[in-house]
Write an enzyme that holds these catalytic residues in place. Sequence first.
Site, PDB file in Angstrom:
ATOM      1  N   ARG A  37     -14.310  76.373  67.127  1.00 56.73           N
ATOM      2  CA  ARG A  37     -15.689  76.844  67.010  1.00 56.73           C
ATOM      3  C   ARG A  37     -16.670  75.704  66.716  1.00 56.73           C
ATOM      4  NH1 ARG A  37     -12.555  81.060  66.206  1.00 56.73           N
ATOM      5  NH2 ARG A  37     -11.739  80.346  64.216  1.00 56.73           N
ATOM      6  N   HIS A  67      -8.677  69.291  74.379  1.00 57.64           N
ATOM      7  CA  HIS A  67      -9.610  70.328  74.835  1.00 57.64           C
ATOM      8  C   HIS A  67     -10.814  70.336  73.894  1.00 57.64           C
ATOM      9  CE1 HIS A  67     -11.267  74.083  76.196  1.00 57.64           C
ATOM     10  NE2 HIS A  67     -10.219  74.417  76.932  1.00 57.64           N
ATOM     11  N   TYR A  70     -14.461  75.289  72.603  1.00 51.99           N
ATOM     12  CA  TYR A  70     -14.971  76.115  73.709  1.00 51.99           C
ATOM     13  C   TYR A  70     -16.355  76.691  73.452  1.00 51.99           C
ATOM     14  CZ  TYR A  70     -12.556  79.596  70.820  1.00 51.99           C
ATOM     15  OH  TYR A  70     -12.113  80.347  69.766  1.00 51.99           O
ATOM     16  N   HIS A 107     -15.220  73.115  78.984  1.00 50.41           N
ATOM     17  CA  HIS A 107     -15.825  74.213  79.734  1.00 50.41           C
ATOM     18  C   HIS A 107     -17.237  73.770  80.088  1.00 50.41           C
ATOM     19  CE1 HIS A 107     -13.070  77.416  77.664  1.00 50.41           C
ATOM     20  NE2 HIS A 107     -12.390  76.476  78.272  1.00 50.41           N
ATOM     21  N   GLU A 142     -13.209  72.314  83.654  1.00 46.93           N
ATOM     22  CA  GLU A 142     -12.272  73.419  83.840  1.00 46.93           C
ATOM     23  C   GLU A 142     -12.865  74.472  84.776  1.00 46.93           C
ATOM     24  OE1 GLU A 142     -10.557  74.978  80.241  1.00 46.93           O
ATOM     25  OE2 GLU A 142      -9.588  76.642  81.295  1.00 46.93           O
ATOM     26  N   ASP A 176      -7.409  76.388  86.028  1.00 47.36           N
ATOM     27  CA  ASP A 176      -6.815  77.417  85.170  1.00 47.36           C
ATOM     28  C   ASP A 176      -6.438  78.597  86.078  1.00 47.36           C
ATOM     29  OD1 ASP A 176      -6.682  79.813  83.484  1.00 47.36           O
ATOM     30  OD2 ASP A 176      -7.396  78.534  81.861  1.00 47.36           O
ATOM     31  N   HIS A 179      -8.156  81.853  85.279  1.00 44.55           N
ATOM     32  CA  HIS A 179      -9.592  81.806  85.578  1.00 44.55           C
ATOM     33  C   HIS A 179      -9.874  81.889  87.072  1.00 44.55           C
ATOM     34  CE1 HIS A 179     -10.478  79.569  81.520  1.00 44.55           C
ATOM     35  NE2 HIS A 179      -9.927  80.746  81.356  1.00 44.55           N
ATOM     36  N   HIS A 211      -3.897  74.696  83.916  1.00 46.73           N
ATOM     37  CA  HIS A 211      -3.657  75.638  82.824  1.00 46.73           C
ATOM     38  C   HIS A 211      -2.894  76.794  83.432  1.00 46.73           C
ATOM     39  CE1 HIS A 211      -7.258  74.350  80.079  1.00 46.73           C
ATOM     40  NE2 HIS A 211      -6.191  73.592  79.914  1.00 46.73           N
ATOM     41  N   ASP A 224     -11.395  86.998  82.161  1.00 43.63           N
ATOM     42  CA  ASP A 224     -10.770  85.950  81.354  1.00 43.63           C
ATOM     43  C   ASP A 224      -9.951  86.478  80.178  1.00 43.63           C
ATOM     44  OD1 ASP A 224      -9.979  83.559  80.318  1.00 43.63           O
ATOM     45  OD2 ASP A 224     -11.963  82.904  79.648  1.00 43.63           O
ATOM     46  N   HIS A 226      -6.040  86.167  79.146  1.00 47.33           N
ATOM     47  CA  HIS A 226      -4.759  85.579  79.537  1.00 47.33           C
ATOM     48  C   HIS A 226      -3.599  86.519  79.230  1.00 47.33           C
ATOM     49  CE1 HIS A 226      -6.561  81.262  78.929  1.00 47.33           C
ATOM     50  NE2 HIS A 226      -7.355  82.064  79.593  1.00 47.33           N
ATOM     51  N   GLU A 256      -1.423  78.497  78.114  1.00 51.30           N
ATOM     52  CA  GLU A 256      -2.400  79.007  77.129  1.00 51.30           C
ATOM     53  C   GLU A 256      -2.222  80.514  77.064  1.00 51.30           C
ATOM     54  OE1 GLU A 256      -5.899  77.697  79.353  1.00 51.30           O
ATOM     55  OE2 GLU A 256      -6.314  76.285  77.748  1.00 51.30           O
TER      56      GLU A 256
HETATM   57 ZN    ZN Z   1      -9.396  81.448  79.560  1.00 49.95          ZN
HETATM   58 FE    FE Z   2      -7.857  77.296  80.313  1.00 51.49          FE
HETATM   59 FE    FE Z   3     -10.292  76.161  78.363  1.00 55.86          FE
END
Ligand code: ZN
Ligand code: FE
Ligand code: FE
Length: 278
Positions: A37, A67, A70, A107, A142, A176, A179, A211, A224, A226, A256
Amino acid sequence: MLRIGCHLSSSKGYLAMGKEAVKIGANTFQFFTRNPRGGRAKALDPVDVEKYLAFAGEHGIAKILAHAPYTLNAASKDEGLRRFAFDTMQDDLRRLEHLPDAMYNFHPGSHVAQGADLGIELIAEHLNRLFEEEFSTTVLLETMAGKGSEVGRSFEELRNIIDRVERKDRLGVCLDTCHVFDGGYDIVNGLDAVLNEFDRILGLERLRAVHLNDSLNSLGSHKDRHAKIGEGNIGLEAMKRIINDSRLRKLPFYLETPNELPGYQKEIELLRSLYEET
Ligand code: ZN
Ligand code: FE
Ligand code: FE
């Protein structure tokens, strides 16, 4: 050999992640550079980094993926939030100079009612400014599911960002699977066509990481969510084709999926059993 790992918690440092990776049969891993975060990163521990690098060398861990948090939004309407995204990524890239084998994934951002065109301009501007400083780490955009106003929901949107960046040599793409499937690319029934399109629009040489996630939702749902490998709408057969595809098989794959370590270990074992050594 299949290069595969999963997302690991970075709270205990690099050596701890390296050991965890080896324990679950991984030879790479992904981690958040700091609290997902946002917020401050822990001070870099040079002893931990040095021990990690020795450990990684001994155990064949390579191509790890850092990464970015996000929640960063380089396309925000708010200048303060854009500056926060910039400062955070700049700090991350400075720190990553200590990890010569890492890549950095982020992202692209969300345009939040400003429209994708302005979002793309802001993200490109952000990258051009970031690249005023020399870093050795490649930055990956991504592919996004297109939830809300996410930029990067199509290969064309990523292309439009890259076109506006001067130092294209410092950019790559992370695909991904959840995604792109949610984005409407049918990697289940048409992997070949999707990869051809990727190549035509972005160039396969820009694809640096995958990913590997199944998707709870259907093709083109832009949701989105997963799913575990083989338990979503992509399915195990398609996963097998993805990891074995001649254009993808040498890339590093990062899970992920909604798992704790034992679940990741099982998925890694499963995927290794499906990988055809050549
Ligand atoms: Zn995702
Ligand atoms: Fe991802
Ligand atoms: Fe990501």
